[in-house]
Design an enzyme around this catalytic site. Structure first.
Site, mmCIF file in Angstrom:
data_model
loop_
_atom_site.group_PDB
_atom_site.id
_atom_site.type_symbol
_atom_site.label_atom_id
_atom_site.label_comp_id
_atom_site.label_asym_id
_atom_site.label_seq_id
_atom_site.Cartn_x
_atom_site.Cartn_y
_atom_site.Cartn_z
ATOM 1 N N ASP A 55 -8.092 1.723 6.948
ATOM 2 C CA ASP A 55 -7.841 1.915 5.520
ATOM 3 C C ASP A 55 -7.092 0.725 4.931
ATOM 4 O O ASP A 55 -7.407 0.249 3.849
ATOM 5 C CB ASP A 55 -6.994 3.167 5.290
ATOM 6 C CG ASP A 55 -7.875 4.384 5.110
ATOM 7 O OD1 ASP A 55 -9.118 4.190 4.993
ATOM 8 O OD2 ASP A 55 -7.337 5.504 5.099
ATOM 9 N N GLU A 84 0.838 -1.191 0.000
ATOM 10 C CA GLU A 84 0.000 0.000 0.000
ATOM 11 C C GLU A 84 0.879 1.250 0.000
ATOM 12 O O GLU A 84 1.675 1.461 0.910
ATOM 13 C CB GLU A 84 -0.884 -0.036 1.265
ATOM 14 C CG GLU A 84 -1.625 1.253 1.557
ATOM 15 C CD GLU A 84 -2.379 1.178 2.899
ATOM 16 O OE1 GLU A 84 -2.305 0.130 3.579
ATOM 17 O OE2 GLU A 84 -3.046 2.165 3.236
ATOM 18 N N ASP A 137 -1.226 -1.239 5.744
ATOM 19 C CA ASP A 137 -1.136 -0.707 7.105
ATOM 20 C C ASP A 137 -2.110 -1.440 8.021
ATOM 21 O O ASP A 137 -3.138 -1.931 7.582
ATOM 22 C CB ASP A 137 -1.493 0.794 7.108
ATOM 23 C CG ASP A 137 -0.402 1.629 6.446
ATOM 24 O OD1 ASP A 137 0.716 1.094 6.288
ATOM 25 O OD2 ASP A 137 -0.680 2.784 6.096
ATOM 26 N N ASP A 168 -4.413 -0.581 9.837
ATOM 27 C CA ASP A 168 -5.519 0.283 10.267
ATOM 28 C C ASP A 168 -6.725 0.013 9.371
ATOM 29 O O ASP A 168 -6.694 -0.876 8.524
ATOM 30 C CB ASP A 168 -5.104 1.761 10.212
ATOM 31 C CG ASP A 168 -4.667 2.180 8.811
ATOM 32 O OD1 ASP A 168 -4.834 1.376 7.861
ATOM 33 O OD2 ASP A 168 -4.173 3.300 8.657
#
Ligand code: 0RA
Length: 644
Positions: free
Chosen positions: A510, A433, A506, A508
């Site tokens: 997102d 990402e 990541d 998280d």
């Protein structure tokens, strides 16, 4: 043949065919199964009788109540089951019993066969309330008819006494209460929502008919009423409730033609899916049939004719069925005298006359609508022409990829930092990402066997885009060329250039969204990749703990706690990683990429059904659902099978 006059039904009309033993011996033959589905079918069978009364014009309300003891009662204000005496042969002797008893104890004794009305009753299997009686520990029937309240009780289908009069009334109607037999059913616990879904459907399909649902069970008290004055028109608007529609109002057509009744409601939305629900006598004909064929054929013809007639399309151009159905939500509901149900699950309508009838009704109705609403007609035709162009473009794109061999192209994507090893059984590709994390990964990797493909931002949601747009998408194209194994029908595992495809995002919300988008793409276009276990999720650490020169990493909160305990909390410095980009190349290698220290989670498809559901509810048209899912399951994939 005996003449029957509508409404003048008497006990003598009832034909007695067979006893109840076969039902208890092979319940599945009569209600499909003895699981939850079969259990709930009992209610449907009785409600269908009330609907029959409504269709015949004698009933406008039906109430389903789940009692505190878990039994169910269904009350209607129809004519009531006939109560007159009827001669039957019982144990070799001719005896006189009430028609109620005959109806309750003899299959196919409904007395409504070949008569007026549409014979909805008996649902899928045509045996109705008799089967409910046979499969109930006890059943109570109360009939209000001819000024009196009559009552009879049965245990496992056997009458305890003759029908008795227990009071007087000026009403008519039937109340059937029963406790399903725990010896027969796997479960006898009714589910409010299951009943609710079916009752709401019944209410939609029979406009103006009121259906009440009451739950009296302790702690679950609840009640609702369903009544839709616009019937299936309300249904279509409900199905489109979260969608952007082409016209503010749905189109509704209703017509009676030679003994049959046809109702159609339709509305286009801006999506690409086709949802046409076809019903015959209130039964959801999941396998389709003649009514659905008639609808589809007529729709294609009407729109093509209109487009040609109004010079919107060249004479030799043609819109396909798929084009004219893109984004449609429609309900086709027919009611007919002698429905023939065919197919695997007996949910395919076979009456050939329905093809012509539905086709004619739609041609008249939609034809008139288009003539009277030229603005809407134009918009609709343009929408279908756009769909046709898109389909052409997709076809071309597919052929192009095939011809040019893009799938095995030698020109690898520019962003790819490939590995030097060429043995696909030992190599891996990291899908990373963001460009910055991609850069770090390129520096940190072992370039012999690790390739890096950075993705810019979120990738396309493939469930919400047309194929040609998907194939134009740079990130997707890059993955297709890098993997080398092709997509869809042309997928070829032997051409796969890497053994492991590792999603590194990541830790998280997102990041998990991106990972889910990636998996959706793999699932839809390269499913064998997942099935064969080639897809993994990398697990970057959440925390870095430093104490003096010593550095440790923690991948979860509990791990952080135990590491801190182990190191002695004093003097420990904890850094929470917000993204991959915060790590140095050495840290990234050590924690997430080095085969010696990393943890990879293999993405499995063991439960294909579950996955399918995740992907469609998640990626469907409801952003709310999607957001909720992501929040709740940001860690879902991590908690699945831990591997390598
Ligand atoms: C047999 C004949 C008639 C109606 C019914 C049965 C009937 C059955 C059930 C089951 C639940 N509710 C019901 N309502 C009616 C026709 C009656 C007539 O012609 O008067």
């Amino acid at each position: 043949m005996e003449e029957k006059v509508k409404g003048s039904y008497t006990a003598d009309n009832i034909q007695v065919l067979e006893g109840l033993d076969p039902v208890r011996k092979r319940p599945g033959m009569y209600i499909g199964s003895t699981d939850e589905r079969g259990l709930h079918h009992l209610i449907v069978e009785v409600v269908d009788n009330a609907v029959d009364e409504a269709l015949a014009g004698y009933c406008d309300t039906c109430t389903v109540e789940i009692a505190r003891d878990g039994s169910v009662s269904i009350t209607d204000n129809g004519r009531g089951i006939p109560v007159g005496k009827k001669k039957i042969v019982k144990n070799g002797k001719t005896v006189e019993v009430s028609a109620v008893e005959v109806v309750m104890t003899h299959l196919h004794a409904g007395g409504k066969f070949g008569g007026g009305g549409y014979n909805v009753s008996g649902g899928l299997h045509g045996v109705g309330v008799t089967v409910v009686n046979a499969l109930s520990e006890w059943l109570d029937v109360e009939v209000c008819r001819e000024g009196k309240i009559h009552r009879q009780r049965f245990n496992r289908g056997v009458p305890m006494k003759d029908l008795e009069v227990i009071g007087s009334t000026d009403k008519t109607g039937t109340k059937v209460s029963f406790m399903p037999d725990a010896d027969i059913f796997e479960t006898v616990e009714f589910n409010y929502d299951t009943i609710r879904t079916r009752l709401r459907e019944v209410a939609y399909l029979n406009k103006g008919f009121t259906v009440n649902l009451i739950d009296k069970r302790d702690g679950r008290e609840k009640n609702e009423t369903f009544k839709f004055d616009n019937g299936i028109l309300d249904f279509v608007e409900y199905l489109n409730r979260n969608k952007e529609t082409l016209f503010p109002q749905a189109l509704y057509i209703e017509k009676k033609l030679s003994d049959s009744e046809v109702e159609i409601a339709m509305q286009y939305n801006d999506g690409y899916n086709e949802n046409i629900y076809a019903y015959a006598n209130n039964i959801n004909t999941e396998e389709g049939g003649t009514h659905l064929d008639g609808f589809r054929n007529a729709l294609t013809k009407i729109i093509n004719d209109y487009a040609h007639k109004n010079g919107m399309m060249k004479d030799d151009d043609k819109l396909s069925g798929e084009d004219v159905r893109e984004g449609i939500i429609a309900i086709v509901s027919v009611k007919l005298k002698n429905p023939q149900f065919e197919g695997q699950t007996k949910t395919k309508l076979g009456n050939s006359e329905m093809r012509t009838i539905v086709s004619k009704v739609l041609t008249d109705g939609l034809g008139t609508y288009l003539e009277e609403n030229p603005q809407q007609a134009k918009e609709l035709v343009l929408k279908t022409i756009t769909a046709a162009h898109a389909r052409d473009a997709a076809r071309n794109a597919r052929e192009l990829t095939r011809r040019k061999g893009v799938l095995e192209s030698s020109t690898l994507p520019g962003k790819l930092a490939d590995c030097s090893d060429r043995d696909p059984s030992t190599t891996e590709i990291y899908i990373v990402e963001g460009d910055s994390a991609g850069g770090t990964a390129k520096q940190g990797r072992d370039r012999r066997f690790q390739a890096i493909l950075p993705l810019r931002g979120k990738i396309l949601n493939v469930q919400k885009a047309r194929l040609h747009r998907i194939l134009e998408n740079a990130e997707i194209k890059a993955m297709i060329t890098a993997f080398g194994c092709g997509i869809g029908e042309e997928f070829d595992e032997s051409k796969l250039r890497y053994d492991k495809i590792i999603c590194m995002t990541d830790a998280d919300v997102d990041g998990s969204h991106i990972r889910i988008l990636l998996l959706t793409f793999f699932y839809n276009f390269m499913r064998p990749l997942i099935e064969k276990g080639h897809v993994y999720s990398a697990m970057p650490p959440l925390y870095k703990i430093s104490k003096g020169k010593r550095i440790e990493y923690a991948y979860s909160d509990p791990e952080l706690a135990s590491k801190l305990d182990e190191m002695g909390r004093k003097g420990c410095e904890v850094q929470r990683y917000k993204g991959l980009g915060e790590m140095s190349k050495d840290q990234l290698w050590e924690t997430t990429m080095s085969p010696e220290h990393r943890t990879l989670v293999r993405i499995t498809m063991d439960d294909a059904f579950e996955a399918d559901e995740i992907f469609s509810t998640l990626m469907g048209d409801q952003p709310e659902l999607r957001r909720k899912f992501i929040e709740e399951n940001a860690k879902l994939i991590e908690t699945k099978d831990l591997d390598v």
